[in-house]
Design a protein around this motif. Structure first.
Motif, PDB file in Angstrom:
ATOM      1  N   ALA A 116       0.763  -1.168   0.089  1.00  0.00           N
ATOM      2  CA  ALA A 116      -0.088  -0.271  -0.115  1.00  0.00           C
ATOM      3  C   ALA A 116       0.908   1.294  -0.013  1.00  0.00           C
ATOM      4  O   ALA A 116       0.700   2.254  -0.707  1.00  0.00           O
ATOM      5  CB  ALA A 116      -0.912  -0.027   1.267  1.00  0.00           C
ATOM      6  N   LEU A 117       1.971   1.269   0.947  1.00  0.00           N
ATOM      7  CA  LEU A 117       3.002   2.468   0.838  1.00  0.00           C
ATOM      8  C   LEU A 117       3.397   2.575  -0.481  1.00  0.00           C
ATOM      9  O   LEU A 117       3.627   3.686  -1.154  1.00  0.00           O
ATOM     10  CB  LEU A 117       4.031   2.106   1.686  1.00  0.00           C
ATOM     11  N   LEU A 118       3.843   1.353  -1.097  1.00  0.00           N
ATOM     12  CA  LEU A 118       4.483   1.689  -2.554  1.00  0.00           C
ATOM     13  C   LEU A 118       3.638   2.209  -3.503  1.00  0.00           C
ATOM     14  O   LEU A 118       3.875   3.076  -4.478  1.00  0.00           O
ATOM     15  CB  LEU A 118       5.324   0.291  -2.970  1.00  0.00           C
ATOM     16  N   ARG A 119       2.361   1.489  -3.526  1.00  0.00           N
ATOM     17  CA  ARG A 119       1.404   2.122  -4.763  1.00  0.00           C
ATOM     18  C   ARG A 119       1.142   3.766  -4.468  1.00  0.00           C
ATOM     19  O   ARG A 119       1.045   4.456  -5.609  1.00  0.00           O
ATOM     20  CB  ARG A 119       0.179   1.419  -4.374  1.00  0.00           C
ATOM     21  N   HIS A 120       1.220   3.994  -3.203  1.00  0.00           N
ATOM     22  CA  HIS A 120       0.863   5.517  -3.132  1.00  0.00           C
ATOM     23  C   HIS A 120       1.928   6.288  -3.370  1.00  0.00           C
ATOM     24  O   HIS A 120       1.790   7.077  -4.243  1.00  0.00           O
ATOM     25  CB  HIS A 120       0.713   5.761  -1.377  1.00  0.00           C
TER      26      HIS A 120
END
Length: 252
Positions: A116-120
């Protein structure tokens, strides 16, 4: 007896407050802030100076940091809340020793959070982000050249914290910091003596995918990275204990 004499006697009879110097503590030493003590202990955990199972004696820590036991107790409570310290009634506080099941649960949580952090970040990345991450990996490379294992492990954990901080969500940053610190404990407990837990090029591949805006490639690289760390751990080799608490905290 005069009023001034009575007041003077009363002042002399008042007990010293709890923040009075401990035996052997410098009277003029400025007390260390709780956040500084917290960061010192946390850094010692992440650099493997404080190993799982190490007993954290309040009185000894108070003397090391030049503070009262109340402040030390507050820091230990904070670390306990984050799962890094285990408090056992009538025995004291110890650096946590995650079980194999707990270790797997921590890696499972990271595999949910970090994608989730990487997608954001891939959607909102800036050139400064990429530059900062590449400089961080360069620091890791220098640590490897110097065979500085403690710095390698600390920097490897901080890489993931940097990504979380770039997202700008303080709650997720806090979660990532706690999970990264717990992972450092897991690595020092279960790291295979013949194989490093973190391959030198995996962070670089994650950065390349972020820089190109390829979110799913970044996620796949991160998942593979976390799987690799978990797979090389030896869950049957607890570390030896070191009793030199002051040295482990980097105070000597």
């Amino acid at each position: 007896m005069s009023t001034s004499t009575t007041q003077s006697s009363r002042k002399k009879s008042i007990a010293k407050p709890d923040n009075s110097p401990l035996p052997g503590q410098a009277i003029n030493a400025r007390p260390m802030a709780g956040d500084v003590i917290y960061e010192r202990i946390l850094g010692s955990i992440m650099e493997h100076r404080l190993t799982p199972g190490t007993k954290l004696v309040e009185e000894k820590l108070a003397g090391i940091f030049g503070v009262n036991r109340t402040r030390v107790r507050e820091v230990l409570a904070r670390l306990s809340h984050e799962g890094l310290i285990t408090t056992i009634p009538n025995r004291g506080a110890f650096v946590a020793s995650p079980t194999p099941d707990e270790a797997r649960a921590i890696f499972g949580a990271r595999r949910l959070l970090e994608p989730a952090l990487l997608r954001h970040l891939c959607e909102h990345t800036q050139p400064a982000h990429i530059a900062q991450l590449r400089e961080h990996v360069a620091q890791e490379a220098r640590a490897r050249e110097n065979n500085d294992r403690r710095a390698i492990i600390r920097l490897s954990g901080e890489f993931h914290i940097r990504i979380a901080d770039m997202v700008g969500n303080p709650v997720m940053s806090k979660m990532m910091r706690e999970l990264a610190s717990l992972t450092c404990l897991i690595i020092v407990l279960y790291d295979s003596p013949t194989m490093p837990a973190c391959a030198h090029d995996e962070h670089g591949r994650i950065i390349d995918a972020i820089a190109a805006g390829r979110a799913e490639d970044a996620v796949a690289a991160m998942i593979g990275h976390l799987h690799h760390i978990e797979e090389v751990l030896d869950m049957s080799a607890p570390p030896s204990e070191d009793e030199d608490l002051e040295a482990m905290l980097g105070m000597v």
